[in-house]
Write an enzyme that holds these catalytic residues in place. Sequence first.
Site, PDB file in Angstrom:
ATOM      1  N   GLY A 131       2.784   2.070  -2.223  1.00  0.00           N
ATOM      2  CA  GLY A 131       2.870   0.814  -2.968  1.00  0.00           C
ATOM      3  C   GLY A 131       1.679  -0.057  -2.632  1.00  0.00           C
ATOM      4  N   LYS A 132       1.496  -1.110  -3.369  1.00  0.00           N
ATOM      5  CA  LYS A 132       0.439  -2.075  -3.057  1.00  0.00           C
ATOM      6  C   LYS A 132       0.766  -3.377  -3.767  1.00  0.00           C
ATOM      7  CE  LYS A 132      -3.464  -1.934  -0.683  1.00  0.00           C
ATOM      8  NZ  LYS A 132      -3.814  -1.079   0.447  1.00  0.00           N
TER       9      LYS A 132
END
Length: 427
Positions: free
Chosen positions: A116-117
């Site tokens: 994720g980011k």
Amino acid sequence: MVTADAVLNTHTNDEHNPWKNAAIRFENAAARLKLDDGMRKILKTPAKELTVAIPVVLDDGRIEVFTGYRVQHSIARGPAKGGIRYAPDVSLDEVRALASWMTWKCAVVNLPYGGGKGGVICDPAILSPTELERITRRYTAEILDIIGPEKDIPAPDMNTNEQTMAWIMDTYSMHKRQTTTGVVTGKPLDLGGSRGRPEATGRGCLYVTRESLKRFDIAPTDAKVVIQGFGNVGGMAARLMSREGIKVIAIIEVDGAVHNENGLDIEALMKHRRETGSILDFPEAQNLTSEEGFRLKCDVLLPAAKENVITSANAASLNCKIICEGANGPTTAPADQILADRGIFVVPDILANAGGVTVSYFEWVQDRQGYFWNEKLVNERLEEIMVNSFYDVLKYAREHTVENRTAAYMLALDRVAFAIKLRGLYA
Ligand code: NAD
């Protein structure tokens, strides 16, 4: 095999588009693995993308509305994991690319995580600490439903730090009515952080550089390294390498480079920068331009600053045997082929800089155990994971006759695809 030119129009700035670069590497690896169309679609489509508005009262009483993103590229192998960056030019494409790299990075080093980011479009240089705190807390509240120790665990990235993580942890904990340290990593030591985390990415670069040098029969004490970026990753790598007797002959920073063929005194250079605000004019070193620094003859070039610094424009002029990618995305896809044709041994970013997420994983494990390890144990476990992963990638490269980057992607895609097959499709 998908060529870079087929995906990129190199006459435009597409060579610098991280999402397109990520797509090229993905397609190459997927084709080599002969993944079917359905699996490719699943693997390349981000699982969840959230865009949020962040209204905040500024210190002068005005209201500003910032935009924030959180992308979960994959949760097939475990909760999403990845940093949050604050910058004026953050875009959804960039966050998507970074989220997918986290999926592949966690899979390469075999951590039980997806990728994720997050990002917030803002300029931290013109925001006060109290404004940054309000942005962070409101952003956390807006993404609260999709983060959590079992769902998605953010960490620091560009322009975010231990303090940002403490604010996120506190905001999340207030909503959950219990202190939940495991919701973020990269926290201060007194709030459930891990020993060894600040050095972890640079230390991981040291371990893979040491193994790479063995392939060229170069003793560490004979090795010459040039590092771009003297921040967390580059600075720590420089310090740890010079402690091992590796000669760091040049450091390249935003305002230029310093060079000493016999090796720079890294501790003294750190002190010089603290005192003068720049690495330039360091005694016993010669000032160079950044471009000159990049062209220096060396055994290892370690880009540890930013993306897109090794491109089709300069890959032919590099003078190194090994590139250890400390930064995320320092090499563009069109440059890959040039480096391969020149026989330069590349340790790709998703392997080379995985030390950071590995110790973040240790931090999350320690938070959940409520039992904290000493630094020796952290470093030993990090070394084991980095060295094993390095040889996993090399084995894949040998077996499939591909260069290291494609091998790392293939290994990662294979592991994530396998998890998806085992889980089956819920419909
Ligand atoms: P940082 O901000 O601590 O350091 C970056 C350094 O690079 C700064 O000193 C900056 O002045 C310098 N720099 C910026 N632009 C430059 C340029 N054009 N030329 C030369 N120097 C330049 O950041 P960091 O945490 O060290 O991260 C560096 C890279 O490593 C980023 O790509 C980041 O995504 C990646 N990375 C960081 C970690 C981590 O744990 N910090 C983990 C994995 C990957």
